[in-house]
Design an enzyme around this catalytic site. Sequence first.
Site, PDB file in Angstrom:
ATOM      1  N   GLU A 166       8.332  10.405  -6.201  1.00 31.53           N
ATOM      2  CA  GLU A 166       9.045   9.779  -4.560  1.00 31.53           C
ATOM      3  C   GLU A 166       9.247   8.643  -4.789  1.00 31.53           C
ATOM      4  O   GLU A 166       9.294   7.079  -5.280  1.00 31.53           O
ATOM      5  CB  GLU A 166       7.369   8.441  -4.360  1.00 31.53           C
ATOM      6  N   GLU A 273      -0.164  17.714  -0.626  1.00 29.63           N
ATOM      7  CA  GLU A 273      -1.386  16.684  -1.166  1.00 29.63           C
ATOM      8  C   GLU A 273      -2.229  16.992   0.853  1.00 29.63           C
ATOM      9  O   GLU A 273      -1.186  15.600   1.860  1.00 29.63           O
ATOM     10  CB  GLU A 273      -0.581  15.324  -1.092  1.00 29.63           C
TER      11      GLU A 273
HETATM   12  C1  XIL Z   1      -3.479   8.641  -4.613  1.00 27.17           C
HETATM   13  C2  XIL Z   1      -4.755   8.322  -4.792  1.00 27.17           C
HETATM   14  O1  XIL Z   1      -5.486   9.572  -4.198  1.00 27.17           O
HETATM   15  C3  XIL Z   1      -5.546   7.547  -4.913  1.00 27.17           C
HETATM   16  O2  XIL Z   1      -6.868   7.700  -5.481  1.00 27.17           O
HETATM   17  C4  XIL Z   1      -5.040   5.972  -6.198  1.00 27.17           C
HETATM   18  O3  XIL Z   1      -6.204   4.709  -5.934  1.00 27.17           O
HETATM   19  C5  XIL Z   1      -3.208   6.027  -5.163  1.00 27.17           C
HETATM   20  O4  XIL Z   1      -2.389   7.697  -5.245  1.00 27.17           O
HETATM   21  N1  XIL Z   1       1.020   9.909  -3.323  1.00 27.17           N
HETATM   22  C6  XIL Z   1       0.429  10.499  -4.145  1.00 27.17           C
HETATM   23  C7  XIL Z   1      -1.043  10.287  -4.664  1.00 27.17           C
HETATM   24  O5  XIL Z   1       1.783  11.747  -5.011  1.00 27.17           O
HETATM   25  O6  XIL Z   1      -0.579  10.516  -6.155  1.00 27.17           O
HETATM   26  C8  XIL Z   1      -1.189   9.437  -4.594  1.00 27.17           C
HETATM   27  O7  XIL Z   1      -2.797   9.297  -4.898  1.00 27.17           O
HETATM   28  C9  XIL Z   1      -1.145   9.435  -2.599  1.00 27.17           C
HETATM   29  C10 XIL Z   1      -0.107   9.850  -2.239  1.00 27.17           C
END
Ligand code: XIL
Length: 369
Positions: A166, A273
């Site tokens: 990101e 994701e």
């Molecule tokens: C999220 C997790 O799922 C949560 O448990 C945590 O509180 C915050 O991060 N993009 C990403 C992930 O790359 O690492 C994130 O994961 C969700 C968005």
Amino acid sequence: MPNISKILGFFLVLILLNGCQNRRQPVEQKAEMSEKGLKDYYQDYFPVGVAVYPQALDKGPEATLIQKHFVSMTPENVMKMGPIHPQKDSFNWAPADKIVAFAKEHQLKMRGHALCWHNQTPDWLFVDDEGNDVSKEELLDRLKSHITEVASRYKGTLYAWDVVNEAISDQKDEFYRKSKWYQICGEEFIARAFEYARAADPNAELFYNDYEVINPVKRQKIYDLVKGLKENGVPIDGVGIQGHWSIYEPDESTLKETIEQFTSLGLKVQITELDLSVYPKEHSLREKRDADTDEFTLEQKQKQVEQYDMIFRVFREYKDDLNAVTFWNISDKYSWLDHFPVPDRKDYPLLFDEDHEPKEAYYKVINFE
Ligand code: XIL
């Protein structure tokens, strides 16, 4: 006459046996169907993975789902900078090691997530003992030692790493996110992170990973970034499209354009994701409002079934371009979307329900010719 009754008896037994066999067939078929998991239906397409937390691996319904349906795991949080490297000179390996051990025991592949991100960073990372920002040189040194320690420890056990997560801005007229990384190092931290990762684990596939890739403006920036990295000889192997989508987006042509834009660069493309929120997508945290109800309506359910159906149809069509598809969380019992973007608003984004049972969307996704 005894002969005739013997013959009749013999045929009767034959007829009965035959009937039994016919009745047994569907039961066996059903059992075989339910033994198969998502991973089996997709074995000729792409590996299907899931994000996990260590407690999910203890005996129970989540561990069962992981083994039955997935061939790969991503640690949801425990390999991030803050959780794994809480103090400058100490690491918290145990939670990550537990996931790696489970992967080895059950022959699952693993993706690492994430070596460099602006969120979930440890307090010590950007500041010196007086609390002032460290210099660029010092921060790059810290990044190097972090990546070297973490990637070397898991060398050979992870097949891929999200190296930078990101780094692109959501603002239309801004290219890079104005994170602490960017403020202190400028764009250079991105290329360096990939170099440090390659040096520490030369065989891992190295990914740039981001969200909102379906947005054409943000996508173009991500494209320009990774193209530039590639052209400059930075060791990047692929792009991770996070896939935090919803029952309202993306549409089919946008999804296809998104995948095609990156494969045209010769980079590997993964959906890293995946989840489909039942609410209109928002990317910033906000307070809960009265209108935010927790009900999973019939209309939302139906839309979700259709959206999963379309998305996986496109994924199958692009199987030669898709290197992997990973879900973010296991079942609707727990999703990070229960807390984001609205705290304490239940979401239902996955293929398994709150009781860990397959949803209608699951059956849609596995039923294809
Ligand atoms: C999220 C997790 O799922 C949560 O448990 C945590 O509180 C915050 O991060 N993009 C990403 C992930 O790359 O690492 C994130 O994961 C969700 C968005």
